[in-house]
Every structure is written in C-alpha cells, then in structure tokens.
Design a protein around this motif. Sequence first.
Motif, PDB file in Angstrom:
ATOM      1  N   GLU A 179       2.965  -6.372  -2.579  1.00  0.00           N
ATOM      2  CA  GLU A 179       3.401  -5.151  -1.892  1.00  0.00           C
ATOM      3  C   GLU A 179       4.522  -5.476  -0.901  1.00  0.00           C
ATOM      4  O   GLU A 179       5.531  -4.770  -0.838  1.00  0.00           O
ATOM      5  N   TYR A 180       4.345  -6.568  -0.168  1.00  0.00           N
ATOM      6  CA  TYR A 180       5.339  -6.950   0.840  1.00  0.00           C
ATOM      7  C   TYR A 180       6.684  -7.233   0.189  1.00  0.00           C
ATOM      8  O   TYR A 180       7.729  -6.745   0.642  1.00  0.00           O
ATOM      9  N   ARG A 189       8.324  -4.073  -1.043  1.00  0.00           N
ATOM     10  CA  ARG A 189       8.871  -3.305   0.071  1.00  0.00           C
ATOM     11  C   ARG A 189      10.209  -3.886   0.522  1.00  0.00           C
ATOM     12  O   ARG A 189      11.148  -3.153   0.847  1.00  0.00           O
ATOM     13  N   ASP A 197       2.502  -5.935   7.895  1.00  0.00           N
ATOM     14  CA  ASP A 197       2.331  -6.256   6.481  1.00  0.00           C
ATOM     15  C   ASP A 197       2.393  -7.767   6.257  1.00  0.00           C
ATOM     16  O   ASP A 197       1.632  -8.319   5.454  1.00  0.00           O
ATOM     17  N   LYS A 225      -2.366  -1.346   8.995  1.00  0.00           N
ATOM     18  CA  LYS A 225      -1.570  -0.835   7.878  1.00  0.00           C
ATOM     19  C   LYS A 225      -1.876   0.642   7.634  1.00  0.00           C
ATOM     20  O   LYS A 225      -1.068   1.376   7.091  1.00  0.00           O
ATOM     21  N   ILE A 234       7.166   3.681  -3.163  1.00  0.00           N
ATOM     22  CA  ILE A 234       6.515   2.883  -2.119  1.00  0.00           C
ATOM     23  C   ILE A 234       6.557   3.552  -0.753  1.00  0.00           C
ATOM     24  O   ILE A 234       5.565   3.576  -0.024  1.00  0.00           O
ATOM     25  N   ILE A 242      -2.374  -9.093  -3.772  1.00  0.00           N
ATOM     26  CA  ILE A 242      -1.906  -7.698  -3.839  1.00  0.00           C
ATOM     27  C   ILE A 242      -1.002  -7.379  -2.656  1.00  0.00           C
ATOM     28  O   ILE A 242       0.089  -6.827  -2.811  1.00  0.00           O
ATOM     29  N   PHE A 243      -1.422  -7.763  -1.450  1.00  0.00           N
ATOM     30  CA  PHE A 243      -0.623  -7.477  -0.260  1.00  0.00           C
ATOM     31  C   PHE A 243       0.708  -8.231  -0.280  1.00  0.00           C
ATOM     32  O   PHE A 243       1.726  -7.720   0.199  1.00  0.00           O
ATOM     33  N   LEU A 302      -3.380   1.933  -2.123  1.00  0.00           N
ATOM     34  CA  LEU A 302      -3.211   0.958  -1.047  1.00  0.00           C
ATOM     35  C   LEU A 302      -4.245   1.194   0.056  1.00  0.00           C
ATOM     36  O   LEU A 302      -4.837   0.247   0.592  1.00  0.00           O
ATOM     37  N   PHE A 359       0.263   5.562  -5.267  1.00  0.00           N
ATOM     38  CA  PHE A 359       0.478   4.266  -4.630  1.00  0.00           C
ATOM     39  C   PHE A 359      -0.167   4.236  -3.245  1.00  0.00           C
ATOM     40  O   PHE A 359      -0.868   3.297  -2.869  1.00  0.00           O
ATOM     41  N   ASP A 360       0.053   5.320  -2.470  1.00  0.00           N
ATOM     42  CA  ASP A 360      -0.483   5.384  -1.110  1.00  0.00           C
ATOM     43  C   ASP A 360      -2.005   5.354  -1.090  1.00  0.00           C
ATOM     44  O   ASP A 360      -2.617   4.619  -0.307  1.00  0.00           O
TER      45      ASP A 360
END
Lengths: 277, 277, 277, 277
Positions: free
Chosen positions: B74-75, B78, B97, B132, B18, B70-71, B33, B29-30
Amino acid sequence: MKDNKPTPKWKLKLHEVIYEADTPAGKFFDVALLIIILISVALVMLESVPEYFLKYYWEFYVAEWIITIIFSVEYILRVISIKRPKAYIFSFYGIVDLLSTIPTYIGLFVGGANLLFAIRALRLLRIFRILKITRYIGESNKLMEALKNSRAKIIVFLFAVLIICIIAGTLMHLVEGPEGGFNNIPLSIYWCIVTLTTVGFGDIAPVTPLGRLIASCIMITGYGIIAVPTGIVTSEYSKATSFKKPIKNTQACPVCNETKHLDNAEFCHNCGNKLNA
Amino acid sequence: MKDNKPTPKWKLKLHEVIYEADTPAGKFFDVALLIIILISVALVMLESVPEYFLKYYWEFYVAEWIITIIFSVEYILRVISIKRPKAYIFSFYGIVDLLSTIPTYIGLFVGGANLLFAIRALRLLRIFRILKITRYIGESNKLMEALKNSRAKIIVFLFAVLIICIIAGTLMHLVEGPEGGFNNIPLSIYWCIVTLTTVGFGDIAPVTPLGRLIASCIMITGYGIIAVPTGIVTSEYSKATSFKKPIKNTQACPVCNETKHLDNAEFCHNCGNKLNA
Amino acid sequence: MKDNKPTPKWKLKLHEVIYEADTPAGKFFDVALLIIILISVALVMLESVPEYFLKYYWEFYVAEWIITIIFSVEYILRVISIKRPKAYIFSFYGIVDLLSTIPTYIGLFVGGANLLFAIRALRLLRIFRILKITRYIGESNKLMEALKNSRAKIIVFLFAVLIICIIAGTLMHLVEGPEGGFNNIPLSIYWCIVTLTTVGFGDIAPVTPLGRLIASCIMITGYGIIAVPTGIVTSEYSKATSFKKPIKNTQACPVCNETKHLDNAEFCHNCGNKLNA
Amino acid sequence: MKDNKPTPKWKLKLHEVIYEADTPAGKFFDVALLIIILISVALVMLESVPEYFLKYYWEFYVAEWIITIIFSVEYILRVISIKRPKAYIFSFYGIVDLLSTIPTYIGLFVGGANLLFAIRALRLLRIFRILKITRYIGESNKLMEALKNSRAKIIVFLFAVLIICIIAGTLMHLVEGPEGGFNNIPLSIYWCIVTLTTVGFGDIAPVTPLGRLIASCIMITGYGIIAVPTGIVTSEYSKATSFKKPIKNTQACPVCNETKHLDNAEFCHNCGNKLNA
C-alpha cells in the motif's frame, strides 16, 4: 395508500384507551400500567438479593405470574385494537412489550439443574420492562432532535476518544508493565477509558514516574475534551429551541399508530385516516 | 507553479482508487484497508495477553507478516501513484503509513536475548496503525475548525490548571507529608492533577483535616473551572456552524494531494492542476 | 494628576527592556526570565525527592543561591526603572517577585535543628515563583472578562453546592455512622464534596443500602448541576466574544505601569504620560 | 383581595428591619443573623467530633441554648411583624426557621438512654439552619429562572439516566456475579450510578473482560451525555440573560411577604398593599 374499510367502533374506543392519554379512561390505563411496570421492576431487583429470594420464594413466583399475565393481555389488546398490527408488532415498543412476557413463559418449558444459569439470566432480563416506561417520556421533544442532529459528530468524537485510549493504553502497558497492574493491552485500554472519562476507580493505578506523567496527560486531555460533546449538543439544542413550537397533541392514529400530529390535526399526516375526536 | 508534464493515465486511475472514495473501486479499497487496519490492531492487543501469545505464537507471527506486506505494498502504491511523492511521504499520513511497517522489518535484523524488550516495544508500537484510520474520520468538518480556533485559549487554560496544580501540590506536600502518601512534590502534583480533573483514583488521599480542607478547595475549583474549556469550545463551535456550509467533495489533487476542494471545483486550489473528473 | 519631571533616558530604555516585549532586547529578557523561572521551579520539585536531595545537596544549594541573586537583581531593576515604584511594589507581580527571593534570605538567618521544618516550609514556598509566569499568560483576553462577569454567579453556585454538601454530609453521618468511615460531620462533608464534584477517591464509601441511596442522589445531583457553571461561563463568554476586538498592544506605561492600551495609543489612558515609541 | 385595616407603625418598622435589607438597621440585622447561623452550623459540626464533644460538653450545651433562644426570638418577631402570619409560617423559610429551634426543645422533654440516638439525630437536624442562609443568596436572579425553565427537561434526562443504570446494572450483575462484588441488582445499579456519573469510588470494580467492556461503554456514555444537561441549562440561561434586566429591589411586602417587586414598585404586585418607602 388509504385503507377504506371502516374500523369497528369498539376498536376505535379500545385504541383510544390504550394508545392515547387525553381521555379519563386512557389516562387511567396509562397510570395503572406505569405502576405495574414499576412494581415488576422492583420485584426483579428484590429477587436478586439472596436473602429475600430464599425467604419470599413463593410470593415472588406468584407476583411474577400475575404481572406476566397482565402484560400478555395488554400485548394482545394492543395488537387487536390497531388496524395494521404489524406497524405495532415490529415497532420498538411492540418488541419491548413482547420481550416483557416471553422470559417467564420460556422459564416454564426449560428446566433442569444444568440450565439454572440460563433461566436466571432470562428472568433477570425482565428488567428490560423498564423500557416500557419510555413511552411516557415525551418522545417528541427537542432534546431528541438536538441529540439526533449531533449524533454523527458525537460518534466521531467518541471514536477519536477510543483511538486516544488505544494508543495511550499501549504506551502505559509498555511503561508500567505487569508490576503496575497493566498486565496486557486490553486491560490498559480499559484503564485509559476509566481515566480519560474521569471516572478513576483506582483498582489499577500507575506507580512509575513516567507512567504517572503519561497518566497526567491523559487526565488533562479528558478534562479538556469533555468540552467537545458539550459544545456540539449545546449548539444544536440552541438551534432546535430557537425555531419550532412544541407539539402537545398526544393522539395516535388508530390505523398506523403515527404520533406527533399538529395540535389542531384532524387527520393523520402519515396515512390520511381520521384521528379520534 | 504549475507542473506541465502530463500524468500517465494509469497513475491517475491508481490515484483515484487509492486516494479518493467516490468511485466503486476507491470505496472498496478504503473499506478493505479499514478492515485490515482493525484486524492488525486487534492482533497487537491479543498478542499482549500472555496466554494467547504462548498458545498462538505462530499464528500471530504469520498474520503479522501478511499484514506488514500488505501495508508495505500500500505504501509503495501510494508513493508511485502521486506526482509529487514528497508531498505524501512527509505528510502526517505518509509518516504513519511508513511507521506501520518499519517495526516488523527492524525486528528481523535486531535479535538476541538482551534486546527482547526493545523488540517487544517496537512490536507494540504497531498499535499506532490505528492512526491510519483517522483518514476516514472526516477531517474537513467544523469540529476541527472550532477546536483549532479555541486551541490557543485552551492551552492558556491548561497552563493555568498546571500552575494551580504545582502550587496546590506543594502545599499538600507541606501539609500532609510522607505519612499521607505525599512523599515528594512531583507526586503531590500528580495527585493534584488526579483530583482537579475529578478523576480521583484514591491510591493517594489526604488524611489530615487541613489536607482535606485544601483537597476540598481543589475539587471545588476543578468542578467549577471545567466550565471554561466548555464555554470556549461551545462559543467557537456555535460561531463555526452558523456561517459556513459543509464541503462534501472527497477528491484529492493527483499532483499535490491537497483535499478540501469546493464541491464544484475542477482545478486544485493549491497547485492549479486538473482534478480527476 | 500628571507628573511633569522628565524621565531620564536610561530609565525609559530599561523600562522598555524589562516591562515590554516589543523590542528584541525586551523579548530576550522575557524569554531568559521565563527559562530561569522554570528551572527554579524544577529545582524545588526535585529537591523534595529525598534521594535527589541527599545526593546533590551542594548542587541544589549553589543553584538556589544563583537563582535567588538573579531574582533579587531583577526585582531591584524593576523598582528603579519605573517612575512610581509603589505602583509596582504593591501590585500582584511586585509582591510575587519579592516573595520569590525572601524565603532563601530568611533561611540564612533562621537556623537550629528545631526550626528545620519551618525552613523547609519556607524553602518549598519558593514554588510560588511559578506565579511569575502568569505575567506571560495574556491577561487582557476575553476569557478573564467572561470569568470576571460570571464570578458573582459562580460564587453563589459554589455556595449552594456547599450548603448541599453540609446537609448531605450530616445525613450521611447519621445514616452510615462511624462503621462506614463517616466518623464525624466535617469528615462526612469532605466525603460529600469528593462525591458531588464526581472525584470519588473511594477511601470512604457508604456500605448501608440507605447510605448508598443518598449517595446516588448526591452523585446524580453533582452530575446534573455541573451544567450550571458551564451555562454561566458559556453564556458570558459568548457575549464577551461577540462585541469587542482583542487588544494586541503589549506596551506598559513607564510611569504607572498600566497596560491594556489601545493599539494606536500614544499616551497612557491612566496617567496621561507619553508611552514609549 | 385588599386588606384595609391599617398596619401599626411599629409593625411596619419591625418588618422593614427583619425582612428587608435596604436600611442600615435591616442590613445590620441580616449580617448579625448570618454570623449566628454560621456559628451554630460550625458548632453542630464540631460537636460531632467525639474528642471535642467529650472535652467541651458544657460549652456546647450552653452555646446551643443561647443560639436556640436567639432563633426562637427571631421566629416570634418574624411572625408578629407580618400582617398575614400564615404566609410566613407555611412558607419555605417559615418552616426552616421553626425546624431550627424545635430539635433543642424536644431534647429537653425526651430523655432516657435508649432515645439518645433519636435526640442526637434531631440535634443534627439543626444543620438545616444553614438553609436560613439561602435567604441571602439572591433568589430573584436569572440563574433560578434558567433552572426553572430547564427543570422538566433535566428531570426527563435524569430519568433516562436512571433507566440506563437499571438495565446496565442488571447486565453487570449477570456478567460479573457475586465474585466481582456485584452481589445483587440494587448494588449493581448503585455501582452503575457511581460509574455513569464519573464518580468512580472503586470499592466495587469489574474484574471479568466482558464486565470491563460493559463498564467501558457505561463510562463513555456517562462522559458523552453529560453534554445534555449542560446544553439545556446553557441554552435556557442564554435566553434568560438576553431579554430581561435584573431586579435589584430587596423590598418584601409587609402584608403577604411577596418579594421580586420591580425597582420602581410602590404597591405589592401580589396583594396590592403599599410597600414600605
């Protein structure tokens, strides 16, 4: 890899005339081509003015074909005078030279009233012939080097500018709304770009106090951050000019067409073949 | 202070994917995103165009929820993959985020016709998701350093610009008055900012000879003093680039998330914990 | 010449509070004054908006007198706390401080309906109080030095710009004439300044082909020569920052009010008197 | 080649007064001439305002003749006081000085209502008298040197700008068409120059989404590449100022009128004749 087959003399001679500028014939060829390019660009411009187009329709038509044929001959000569034609055909100039003639030929075969716009568009694209002129803008200078070195940073900068414009544009759309002309976000972002780059057309302008406050911030930001690309280019350019001497050699290798040879070079630094005397 | 509890292996692995970009999985991943961010920003923009919004209402609605989920995932990832979550949650990116997902959830609970505008505003704020993306604009470069060094001077400069605008705006209000569109001082100051920054919308413009004389002075001042921020940034940037080598290490500490480690660093220079190999 | 009469202690104390910023009392005095200046400037701005002026007439009147009295007291304190009052009274700040209070007092004595505009103008001039704030914008920095060094060259440059504008303005008047809005030479020169400085309001714009050609030349000139002041300031600023260390001493001499003392100075470098500890 | 005939004393004296500025008489001559030039330029400007012209017709007429006669006398003195008049007559200033007087004399002989405009144009050309003032803007300074050194590069840059404008203008004409005001290619190129140089009049502005997208690209390009001339001039100017000392000698050779002599020069470096003490 060295190509050992000897190049015929007429090819070497032709190459010298067409690709180089250090013999009287080569110089004459360059200047003549330059004038034809300028004439052809002027013709495209004048053709777009309706009154001229209607009045001088046939003159434009004839001039266009003469220029297209000249450019076609030039293209063919360039291809046959070089030992490895592909190096030329797929180079930037090779593609530009080809595209300078194609639109007129396509216009011949594609007809019919419905396709009028497409033909018109094609004909206008002949304006790209102006790119043929870039051949004469010294490409080996330090300016290009400074720009190449600062390219990455300037792209990051322009990307940051775009992010600012997207956010500020959305805020302006929220604050001003459709009454102020900020009908939707893409339009507001367009307005932000117009404002941040200090262009300021004035077709869209904020009318609410809050909108004007945000606009002021955008303008001051744009006024302040123009310093960033300037700082980058100045710094890179200062570095570029403090080290190297300029190259004045205009020779191009008759085999691979490589330029940028040292002033006293006798062989191509790219393929090892002999350069023209 | 060193945290001695060993980090579980899956956490380290997840952290690497991540937060870092030097493994294939991390890179994938990057990029994924990045694409989702761009899609979500494009959706917010298109949604603001009335014709598209009315036509594709449901498509927008569904796409919005997919992106929000999705976000959100991700949050959460993280937060759990880092050893000291607070370091992330209260960082710039942690807040961005979080704000990227919240507006959609709030829209669920807040309803009613009267609140339509508030919801709309909230939904539009999703555009901040573009921030982001700043994660991918190299933050450790010299440009930022030059800007940081020149920040104080540029603020002084912008403050001086503001003082000039306040005084010149008042004079213009006195000289031109309401007939010329300079209805009150705040509006005249806004006009001065528009003029000094060389934007020049033209929605307000002086009409009296004296007003035009003052306007000329403002414009020439603005044209001349743009040299000041440029001089500052160029000078600082030249200094910044002449001394230090760039850092290419993209690793982030799995404990405190500190970046900007030296290329050969094995331990975090901030908390002393081991960096991922 | 040294002034040998000893300064009373309360004067030294007062001087330290009012003119310096390195004691808690001095800092508090400065911040309080800064806030009052900002409030007074905001009041002048709001007063100029007709709806606010009519609605809150008395509030503005009372606030104006409170601020004027505070500034009058400040002025008197500044005069009595310094040993050589003339050094302050005829300095830039002394004149600004005086002009900040005078307009309100004059408004008392000058009355009558016919003089309304004059009073209004006087009242608006209170906006110059913003200049009181310049005291807090570090004056001893290198930016000023760079600007001072490049002043002569920038004036020559602006003069050259003016000559270009005068000649180009006359040409535009000849070419475009009254139909295009270029009614007379001063107006055409104004338009040239608007264009050369890249402001471009658009209230006057050329409409003939020849006029647009000349306008294009003016714009490209303006776009190109903005490099000149930038080059000058950048070069001077680079030189200014590469040699000297900044001075952080905020002390002002209690006798002659000279600032810019070295960090370890114990005596004024201008008049030789002892500085406050 | 050295001219051996001795120059009469009164000629040397006159030359010193007229061409140099290091004696009281020479300085007075220069200042007086400067004032007359400014007056004459102001007269040309005011004359162009119809109301003033009708009201003060005779005053303008008389003043014009007085100034023309003064300038004629100055021209004759300049010609006779120099040893090689041709060096002056065909120099930039010689031509400017002649052009400052000719238009009024021609106006005498050419009459008739039809020629009114031509005469008026000639009369307006008197504005070029302002160029006489350039004599007083130090010509030997480093700014000119930096500009001369960067001239070639800036011309290449402006040429590149022009190519961008020609291509972008054609694209805009294709995309926007006559509805958006982009009636023909020359007009669209004019609009591109207005936009790229960040002037932005707003008399023509894109209205289609695609047109606005291209316009955004043009604006961002213009905002970014302004860094190029700035970088060039800054770099050249830095170099120019770091090596040489400025020349303060205002003497001009009485034979060939060459200036830019070293401070301690006794003989002209161009023709070898003795300079005035």
